[in-house]
Scaffold this motif. Structure first.
Motif, PDB file in Angstrom:
ATOM      1  N   ALA A   1     -59.234  -2.440  -1.635  1.00 26.43           N
ATOM      2  CA  ALA A   1     -59.367  -3.017  -2.972  1.00 26.43           C
ATOM      3  C   ALA A   1     -57.984  -3.209  -3.604  1.00 26.43           C
ATOM      4  CB  ALA A   1     -60.232  -2.115  -3.850  1.00 26.43           C
ATOM      5  N   CYS A   2     -57.091  -2.248  -3.390  1.00 28.31           N
ATOM      6  CA  CYS A   2     -55.734  -2.372  -3.926  1.00 28.31           C
ATOM      7  C   CYS A   2     -55.012  -3.574  -3.319  1.00 28.31           C
ATOM      8  CB  CYS A   2     -54.940  -1.093  -3.654  1.00 28.31           C
ATOM      9  SG  CYS A   2     -55.424   0.324  -4.653  1.00 28.31           S
ATOM     10  N   TYR A   3     -55.176  -3.769  -2.020  1.00 33.72           N
ATOM     11  CA  TYR A   3     -54.511  -4.899  -1.378  1.00 33.72           C
ATOM     12  C   TYR A   3     -55.061  -6.222  -1.894  1.00 33.72           C
ATOM     13  CZ  TYR A   3     -52.264  -7.748   2.170  1.00 33.72           C
ATOM     14  OH  TYR A   3     -51.486  -8.699   2.802  1.00 33.72           O
ATOM     15  N   SER A   4     -56.364  -6.268  -2.136  1.00 31.29           N
ATOM     16  CA  SER A   4     -56.974  -7.482  -2.692  1.00 31.29           C
ATOM     17  C   SER A   4     -56.402  -7.792  -4.071  1.00 31.29           C
ATOM     18  CB  SER A   4     -58.491  -7.308  -2.769  1.00 31.29           C
ATOM     19  OG  SER A   4     -59.100  -8.432  -3.371  1.00 31.29           O
ATOM     20  N   ARG A   5     -56.224  -6.760  -4.884  1.00 30.92           N
ATOM     21  CA  ARG A   5     -55.660  -6.952  -6.230  1.00 30.92           C
ATOM     22  C   ARG A   5     -54.185  -7.343  -6.145  1.00 30.92           C
ATOM     23  NH1 ARG A   5     -57.557  -2.087 -10.064  1.00 30.92           N
ATOM     24  NH2 ARG A   5     -57.212  -3.672 -11.678  1.00 30.92           N
ATOM     25  N   LEU A   6     -53.489  -6.776  -5.167  1.00 29.69           N
ATOM     26  CA  LEU A   6     -52.098  -7.160  -4.939  1.00 29.69           C
ATOM     27  C   LEU A   6     -52.011  -8.630  -4.556  1.00 29.69           C
ATOM     28  CD1 LEU A   6     -49.053  -6.603  -4.369  1.00 29.69           C
ATOM     29  CD2 LEU A   6     -49.753  -5.854  -2.073  1.00 29.69           C
ATOM     30  N   ALA A   7     -52.891  -9.076  -3.676  1.00 30.10           N
ATOM     31  CA  ALA A   7     -52.884 -10.466  -3.227  1.00 30.10           C
ATOM     32  C   ALA A   7     -53.142 -11.426  -4.390  1.00 30.10           C
ATOM     33  CB  ALA A   7     -53.928 -10.670  -2.128  1.00 30.10           C
ATOM     34  N   ARG A   8     -53.928 -10.971  -5.380  1.00 29.63           N
ATOM     35  CA  ARG A   8     -54.236 -11.809  -6.548  1.00 29.63           C
ATOM     36  C   ARG A   8     -53.194 -11.661  -7.653  1.00 29.63           C
ATOM     37  NH1 ARG A   8     -59.124  -9.030  -6.221  1.00 29.63           N
ATOM     38  NH2 ARG A   8     -58.881  -8.280  -8.368  1.00 29.63           N
ATOM     39  N   ARG A   9     -52.263 -10.715  -7.494  1.00 34.08           N
ATOM     40  CA  ARG A   9     -51.309 -10.373  -8.553  1.00 34.08           C
ATOM     41  C   ARG A   9     -52.077 -10.048  -9.842  1.00 34.08           C
ATOM     42  NH1 ARG A   9     -48.974 -11.158  -4.273  1.00 34.08           N
ATOM     43  NH2 ARG A   9     -46.878 -12.021  -3.994  1.00 34.08           N
ATOM     44  N   ASP A  10     -53.103  -9.222  -9.693  1.00 35.81           N
ATOM     45  CA  ASP A  10     -54.009  -8.896 -10.797  1.00 35.81           C
ATOM     46  C   ASP A  10     -53.262  -8.174 -11.919  1.00 35.81           C
ATOM     47  OD1 ASP A  10     -56.029  -8.118 -12.463  1.00 35.81           O
ATOM     48  OD2 ASP A  10     -57.084  -6.863 -10.996  1.00 35.81           O
ATOM     49  N   PRO A  11     -53.127  -8.782 -13.099  1.00 32.30           N
ATOM     50  CA  PRO A  11     -52.377  -8.131 -14.182  1.00 32.30           C
ATOM     51  C   PRO A  11     -53.028  -6.839 -14.657  1.00 32.30           C
ATOM     52  CG  PRO A  11     -53.486 -10.107 -14.981  1.00 32.30           C
ATOM     53  CD  PRO A  11     -53.616 -10.116 -13.492  1.00 32.30           C
ATOM     54  N   ALA A  12     -54.345  -6.725 -14.489  1.00 32.27           N
ATOM     55  CA  ALA A  12     -55.023  -5.496 -14.899  1.00 32.27           C
ATOM     56  C   ALA A  12     -54.689  -4.321 -13.993  1.00 32.27           C
ATOM     57  CB  ALA A  12     -56.541  -5.720 -14.927  1.00 32.27           C
ATOM     58  N   ALA A  13     -54.138  -4.616 -12.815  1.00 27.53           N
ATOM     59  CA  ALA A  13     -53.764  -3.541 -11.890  1.00 27.53           C
ATOM     60  C   ALA A  13     -52.398  -2.956 -12.210  1.00 27.53           C
ATOM     61  CB  ALA A  13     -53.772  -4.068 -10.452  1.00 27.53           C
ATOM     62  N   ASP A  14     -51.623  -3.643 -13.035  1.00 29.89           N
ATOM     63  CA  ASP A  14     -50.269  -3.198 -13.349  1.00 29.89           C
ATOM     64  C   ASP A  14     -50.305  -1.844 -14.041  1.00 29.89           C
ATOM     65  OD1 ASP A  14     -47.536  -3.334 -13.455  1.00 29.89           O
ATOM     66  OD2 ASP A  14     -47.457  -4.621 -15.230  1.00 29.89           O
ATOM     67  N   GLY A  15     -49.666  -0.850 -13.449  1.00 30.39           N
ATOM     68  CA  GLY A  15     -49.671   0.497 -13.989  1.00 30.39           C
ATOM     69  C   GLY A  15     -50.737   1.392 -13.390  1.00 30.39           C
ATOM     70  N   GLU A  16     -51.748   0.799 -12.736  1.00 24.70           N
ATOM     71  CA  GLU A  16     -52.814   1.605 -12.138  1.00 24.70           C
ATOM     72  C   GLU A  16     -52.406   2.170 -10.781  1.00 24.70           C
ATOM     73  OE1 GLU A  16     -56.617  -0.165 -11.915  1.00 24.70           O
ATOM     74  OE2 GLU A  16     -56.830  -0.425 -14.076  1.00 24.70           O
ATOM     75  N   PHE A  17     -51.563   1.450 -10.058  1.00 24.60           N
ATOM     76  CA  PHE A  17     -51.065   1.937  -8.781  1.00 24.60           C
ATOM     77  C   PHE A  17     -49.769   1.211  -8.443  1.00 24.60           C
ATOM     78  CE2 PHE A  17     -53.965  -1.566  -7.759  1.00 24.60           C
ATOM     79  CZ  PHE A  17     -53.210  -2.349  -6.892  1.00 24.60           C
ATOM     80  N   PHE A  18     -49.069   1.730  -7.435  1.00 22.01           N
ATOM     81  CA  PHE A  18     -47.815   1.132  -6.983  1.00 22.01           C
ATOM     82  C   PHE A  18     -47.917   0.856  -5.490  1.00 22.01           C
ATOM     83  CE2 PHE A  18     -46.888   3.221 -10.900  1.00 22.01           C
ATOM     84  CZ  PHE A  18     -45.981   2.384 -11.531  1.00 22.01           C
ATOM     85  N   VAL A  19     -47.222  -0.173  -5.064  1.00 26.83           N
ATOM     86  CA  VAL A  19     -47.297  -0.655  -3.687  1.00 26.83           C
ATOM     87  C   VAL A  19     -45.995  -0.299  -2.964  1.00 26.83           C
ATOM     88  CG1 VAL A  19     -47.697  -2.659  -2.221  1.00 26.83           C
ATOM     89  CG2 VAL A  19     -48.651  -2.598  -4.556  1.00 26.83           C
ATOM     90  N   ALA A  20     -46.094   0.440  -1.876  1.00 24.98           N
ATOM     91  CA  ALA A  20     -44.913   0.804  -1.095  1.00 24.98           C
ATOM     92  C   ALA A  20     -44.916   0.013   0.206  1.00 24.98           C
ATOM     93  CB  ALA A  20     -44.920   2.307  -0.795  1.00 24.98           C
ATOM     94  N   VAL A  21     -43.790  -0.616   0.499  1.00 30.48           N
ATOM     95  CA  VAL A  21     -43.682  -1.474   1.685  1.00 30.48           C
ATOM     96  C   VAL A  21     -42.857  -0.750   2.747  1.00 30.48           C
ATOM     97  CG1 VAL A  21     -43.047  -3.765   2.523  1.00 30.48           C
ATOM     98  CG2 VAL A  21     -43.778  -3.476   0.153  1.00 30.48           C
ATOM     99  N   LYS A  22     -43.489  -0.479   3.870  1.00 35.66           N
ATOM    100  CA  LYS A  22     -42.866   0.321   4.916  1.00 35.66           C
ATOM    101  C   LYS A  22     -41.648  -0.367   5.540  1.00 35.66           C
ATOM    102  CE  LYS A  22     -47.464   2.109   5.994  1.00 35.66           C
ATOM    103  NZ  LYS A  22     -48.578   2.132   6.986  1.00 35.66           N
ATOM    104  N   THR A  23     -41.690  -1.689   5.626  1.00 41.43           N
ATOM    105  CA  THR A  23     -40.605  -2.403   6.308  1.00 41.43           C
ATOM    106  C   THR A  23     -39.338  -2.518   5.478  1.00 41.43           C
ATOM    107  OG1 THR A  23     -41.632  -4.462   5.546  1.00 41.43           O
ATOM    108  CG2 THR A  23     -42.117  -3.754   7.799  1.00 41.43           C
ATOM    109  N   THR A  24     -39.459  -2.376   4.158  1.00 42.39           N
ATOM    110  CA  THR A  24     -38.285  -2.487   3.294  1.00 42.39           C
ATOM    111  C   THR A  24     -37.894  -1.167   2.641  1.00 42.39           C
ATOM    112  OG1 THR A  24     -39.629  -3.082   1.352  1.00 42.39           O
ATOM    113  CG2 THR A  24     -38.832  -4.892   2.746  1.00 42.39           C
ATOM    114  N   GLY A  25     -38.833  -0.192   2.616  1.00 40.31           N
ATOM    115  CA  GLY A  25     -38.556   1.078   1.950  1.00 40.31           C
ATOM    116  C   GLY A  25     -38.576   0.964   0.443  1.00 40.31           C
ATOM    117  N   ILE A  26     -39.269  -0.055  -0.078  1.00 41.26           N
ATOM    118  CA  ILE A  26     -39.282  -0.333  -1.521  1.00 41.26           C
ATOM    119  C   ILE A  26     -40.692  -0.165  -2.072  1.00 41.26           C
ATOM    120  CG2 ILE A  26     -39.039  -2.224  -3.222  1.00 41.26           C
ATOM    121  CD1 ILE A  26     -36.800  -3.309  -1.420  1.00 41.26           C
ATOM    122  N   TYR A  27     -40.802   0.325  -3.307  1.00 40.10           N
ATOM    123  CA  TYR A  27     -42.115   0.330  -3.965  1.00 40.10           C
ATOM    124  C   TYR A  27     -42.088  -0.608  -5.165  1.00 40.10           C
ATOM    125  CZ  TYR A  27     -40.449   3.834  -7.465  1.00 40.10           C
ATOM    126  OH  TYR A  27     -39.770   4.515  -8.458  1.00 40.10           O
TER     127      TYR A  27
END
Length: 287
Positions: A6-32
């Motif tokens: 569900a988080c990935y789906s919201r990330l794909a949509r750039r869901d503004p309501a998700a902002d602040g609810e969770f953070f996305v960490a990218v393994k290939t870049t080491g960035i959240y």
């Protein structure tokens, strides 16, 4: 527990309501990042999701310089029923742990330090001091981006005991010195207007009418609400000592989110299209 799909789906949509609810960490870049980061969508197998920025940081990820996790709205709805955790986070946001320890925080909340740590680990994924460390880092980065305060004042405003310690932490977190975030044309000055942006969640109860708010910190401190654009509010702090900046921002955030009295309310404007605060840095979620 977060639902990763569900988080990935919201990330794909750039869901503004998700902002602040969770953070996305990218393994290939080491960035959240924030879920509204404008960078290229990473592959599903390359991302992990965390409730808090502190949890992502504790797992070795560094903040994105494009979407700026320190600017994400806080006080997510899922914390609404966790009164003790919310109160602890508000105290930490006010700078409680700058000169006191977790035992003192627990005493203030009427519980043992062991129980407080257990609550934090259960609901946030990290302990109180990990939250404090990221609070300091995020506040310092925010002030670096948005104000002309001298770096020394920023270090102490964020809660670091020395400029040397601040430089060490910043360099470890971002792989670059604090001065690298300052454009050459910017002038470090304590006399320049101290304006910061505060992001609100789309479901915030109250929105401010541009006006002046008397603040509880300091003796004559106030906040001028300069503009409201979408869910972002620009606030100018007046008569604020560096040591009171954290408490002032925390107080304003609580008022804007409707948790404390003192702000006239109006119907919120239509939200602007979601997007990160893209700058001249290249970090992002691509991976």
């Amino acid at each position: 527990m977060l639902d990763d799909d569900a988080c990935y789906s919201r990330l794909a949509r750039r869901d503004p309501a998700a902002d602040g609810e969770f953070f996305v960490a990218v393994k290939t870049t080491g960035i959240y990042c924030r879920p509204i980061c404008p960078a290229r969508l990473p592959l599903r197998q390359n991302v992990s999701f965390f409730r808090t920025a502190a949890a992502a940081h504790a797992n070795g990820y560094r903040p994105c310089l494009r979407c700026r996790p320190e600017s994400a709205p806080d006080s997510p709805a899922w914390l609404g029923t966790l009164a003790s955790v919310r109160r602890a986070l508000n105290l930490i946001d006010n700078g409680f742990l700058v000169d006191r320890d977790v035992d003192a925080l627990a005493d203030t909340l009427g519980m043992t330090a062991r129980h407080l740590r257990r609550l934090f680990m259960k609901h946030l994924g990290v302990g109180p001091m990990a939250v404090e460390q990221v609070r300091r880092l995020h506040l310092a980065k925010k002030l670096m981006h948005e104000t002309a305060l001298p770096i020394t004042e920023i270090a102490f405003a964020a809660g670091y005991g020395s400029l040397r310690r601040f430089n060490e932490v910043f360099l470890k977190a971002f792989k670059r010195p604090p001065s690298s975030l300052r454009r050459k044309r910017e002038v470090n000055s304590s006399a320049a207007p101290l304006a910061v942006s505060i992001a609100l969640r789309p479901d915030s109860i109250s929105f401010p009418t541009p006006d002046q708010l008397a603040l509880e910190v300091g003796t004559s401190a106030s906040a001028l609400i300069r503009s409201v654009k979408g869910s972002a509010v620009t606030v100018e702090l007046v008569n604020i000592a560096p040591k009171d900046i954290a408490a002032a921002i925390s107080e304003i955030k609580q008022r804007l989110h409707g948790h404390r009295p003192g702000v006239a309310i109006r119907q919120p404007p239509l939200a602007a299209p979601a997007g990160g605060n893209a700058g001249n840095q290249a970090d992002g979620t691509a991976g």
